[in-house]
Structures are given as C-alpha cells and as structure tokens.
Design an enzyme around this catalytic site. Structure first.
Site, PDB file in Angstrom:
ATOM      1  CE  LYS A  93       5.191  27.845  -5.349  1.00 31.40           C
ATOM      2  NZ  LYS A  93       5.216  29.115  -4.603  1.00 31.40           N
TER       3      LYS A  93
HETATM    4  N1  PMP Z   1       4.960  22.964  -1.156  1.00 32.96           N
HETATM    5  C1  PMP Z   1       5.693  22.888  -2.272  1.00 32.96           C
HETATM    6  C2  PMP Z   1       5.995  21.543  -2.843  1.00 32.96           C
HETATM    7  C3  PMP Z   1       6.172  24.050  -2.891  1.00 32.96           C
HETATM    8  O1  PMP Z   1       6.916  23.979  -4.011  1.00 32.96           O
HETATM    9  C4  PMP Z   1       5.873  25.300  -2.286  1.00 32.96           C
HETATM   10  C5  PMP Z   1       6.398  26.554  -2.928  1.00 32.96           C
HETATM   11  N2  PMP Z   1       7.671  26.987  -2.545  1.00 32.96           N
HETATM   12  C6  PMP Z   1       5.126  25.336  -1.107  1.00 32.96           C
HETATM   13  C7  PMP Z   1       4.667  24.152  -0.592  1.00 32.96           C
HETATM   14  C8  PMP Z   1       4.816  26.615  -0.379  1.00 32.96           C
HETATM   15  O2  PMP Z   1       3.988  27.483  -1.095  1.00 32.96           O
HETATM   16  P1  PMP Z   1       4.202  29.041  -1.029  1.00 32.96           P
HETATM   17  O3  PMP Z   1       5.480  29.344  -1.771  1.00 32.96           O
HETATM   18  O4  PMP Z   1       3.007  29.615  -1.702  1.00 32.96           O
HETATM   19  O5  PMP Z   1       4.333  29.447   0.396  1.00 32.96           O
END
Ligand code: PMP
Length: 344
Positions: A48
């Site tokens: 993130k």
């Molecule tokens: N794993 C974790 C620990 C996350 O915080 C997130 C984000 N929501 C994701 C995977 C998935 O990533 P994305 O939001 O880019 O699909």
C-alpha cells in the site's frame, strides 16, 4: 543533507523495487519454479506504500495539495498506515475514518503515525451519516484542499501498480514469467500489474485469489453481484462484499477461493519452511497456488510469481497466536507451543 553522505532523503525513496525471492522449499515438489515478490520490504511494510505515494503525488501534480492540506481515507489497514507515513514525510494532515470493529492496536498504531482517527459505529448501514464512508465524505466536503483517496473506486490505485509493480516483475524475471498469482481486495495490485505484464506478453496467465464470503469470483464468472455469496470471514484485505471499480476483471483469467483456516495454516508454513515472516494474505496466495497446482494449472516450464502483500508482525494477535487459532476452531494440533521451554 551533506552530499558526501550516502543517505536517502527520506523513506519515500525506499518505496517499491521490492525483492523477488525464489521459494525453494514450500513449492519444491510443485511443477515449475515459484518466486515471491516481498511487498513487506516497502518502508511501511506493505504494497500500500506504492498507492499512497502515487495517489498523493498525482494530487500534488494537479495542484490540489499544498503543505498543510489533508489526506482522507476509510481504512484501519495497510492503506491507512501508508497514507499516515507518506503524509508525515510530505507535511500533510491525515484523517482516517475507521470502523469500531478495528482493534485498539491498529488505532494506536495510526495515531502514533500522526493520523487523526474517527472511530465510527460498525453496525450502521453505509449510507447512515455515522458510517465511516459518510464521515469521510463529510470531512472531505468540509475540509479545503483535501483529497479523498477512495481506493476501491480510484483508477490511480491500479495505475500505481501498472507504473511500478508490473515493470519490476517483468525486469526481475527477465520476461520469463508465465503466471502471476495475486490476492484481490480493491483489485489494484492484480489489475495494474496484470495490465503491464499482458502488454509485454499476452500469454501470461493472471490468477486471482478470493475469500469464501466474498463476491469477486462469482462476479468474474457471471457478471452479477450475488448477495448469497456474502458472509463474515476472517482474512483482512482479501475479497469484498461489493464490486470495486478499481478492479479490471477482464485482465484476470481465473479466480479461486481460499478458506480462513487453510490460509492461516499456510502463512505459518511459509514462516517455517522459507523463514519469511508473512502476513495473512501471503498465506492465502500460497494456499491458492497449492489449489491451482492440484487443479493441474502448472507444468515444468512454469515460472510463477506470487505477490506477498505484507508482513507477519501485523498479525501477532491473530494467526500467530495459538490462542486465536484455537478460538477460531482451527485447533488441530498446532506446532510451536512445545518449542517454548520454561527455565525456572
Ligand atoms: N493483502 C492485504 C494484507 C491487503 O491489505 C490488501 C489490500 N486490501 C490486499 C492483500 C489486496 O490488495 P489490493 O487491494 O491491491 O487488491
């Protein structure tokens, strides 16, 4: 800064360019080769950081943000931490509207990172003025020079991964990648990375990971949001109960669902076999690799890249607590306890 000193100007320099590591043990018996992209090597310990820096810098270029402006988002998770970190470095205020379900540890962490946290009741509907969505929208309207990140509906989310994660994987694999396996929450990671990789080689298979209790897999297959698919589950950051506009479903070849229990056990397995202290969704993505392997997806020529989104330290009171595992009913003999020896 003294130009003779080899230091980074600040942590923003360290976002991205995360390592790709061969998984030599956990997937040793699987056909092909398996590599993990370790997003915990970002300075805020998750993928993130990439979207936090990218979206804030895009707003700066548009002239929306000035020193002292405000960043607003609705999350107590990794995005909140990354936004708080980038805001401190760049001199912005950061407001996070979070659900009252968020743990005290998480709220304390965000406050420590300088964010102002609004804890909103979890039991109200999304359109209630007290919900964290409505509180964030109101604060955005009331705060001049503010940016509402809105990661589930912001195209800049996947663009960040198109600009960084995709090119990094292409370069690190020397173009040899055959399969990308990634979790989908907002869908930013999988969509942006897939778009870049498929532009280089349209034969690359993009395999998504969804949670039981989430609508993404069914929506991908039918084009419809099936509310019967929705029920509570434990894995945080994976799956969703709505269709995020940040996801480009056309770029994903297939989805598979994983359970809370198998993902938690697999995360522990990654720690024990590879020495990688992985987060819960890293367990989910590796569990998905196992299921895809059992379905005959891979062959000896496969060069599979899996994205490990964050670090295990965020889950000490969850999957890495034997008590928590037992409380969830994941209580088939857990290894580990017997390794603690009390010296009197
Ligand atoms: N794993 C974790 C620990 C996350 O915080 C997130 C984000 N929501 C994701 C995977 C998935 O990533 P994305 O939001 O880019 O699909």
């Amino acid at each position: 800064m003294d130009p003779k000193i080899q230091a980074h100007a600040n942590l923003l320099d360290l976002i991205g360019n995360t390592p790709l590591v061969h998984l030599g043990n956990i997937a040793a018996d699987y056909p092909g080769e398996y590599y993990a992209k370790l997003e915990s090597f970002n300075p805020g310990h998750s993928a993130k950081d990439r979207i936090a820096a990218y979206i804030i810098e895009a707003a700066e270029k548009k002239g929306i943000l000035k020193p002292g402006s405000t960043i607003i988002e609705t999350t107590s998770g990794n995005t909140g931490f990354s936004l708080a970190m980038v805001s401190i470095i760049k001199g912005y205020n950061c407001i996070l509207a979070v659900s009252s379900k968020s743990s005290k540890d998480k709220i304390d962490m965000l406050r420590t990172m300088g964010a102002r946290v609004y804890v909103c009741p979890a039991h109200v509907s999304a359109d209630d003025p007290r919900s964290y969505y409505e509180v964030a929208k109101r604060l955005h309207r009331e705060t001049p020079d503010s940016v509402y990140i809105n990661q589930y509906f912001n195209a800049l989310n996947s663009e960040a991964h198109y600009a960084t994660t995709g090119p990094e994987i292409w370069k690190q694999t020397g173009g040899q990648i055959t399969h990308l396996v990634a979790c989908s929450g907002t869908g930013g990671t999988i969509s942006g990375t897939a778009r870049f990789l498929k532009e280089q080689n349209p034969d690359i298979q993009v395999l998504g990971v969804d949670a039981y209790g989430s609508v993404l897999k069914k929506y991908h297959e039918t084009g419809e949001l099936d509310r019967d698919e929705i029920y509570p589950y434990r894995i945080e950051g994976l799956g969703k109960n709505l269709i995020p506009e940040a996801t480009d479903f056309n770029l994903i070849d297939k989805f598979i669902k994983v359970t809370d229990e198998a993902s938690a056990r697999m995360a522990r397995e990654i720690c024990k076999t590879e020495g990688i202290f992985a987060g819960y969704t890293s367990g989910a993505v590796m569990q998905a690799v196992k299921q895809y392997k059992e379905a005959g997806t891979f062959n000896p020529d496969s060069r599979v890249v899996v994205i490990f989104p964050d670090h295990g330290s965020r889950y000490m009171s969850k999957i890495y607590s034997d008590q928590w595992m037992q409380d969830q009913g994941f209580d088939e003999a857990l290894e580990g306890e017997e390794k603690v020896e009390q010296v009197e």
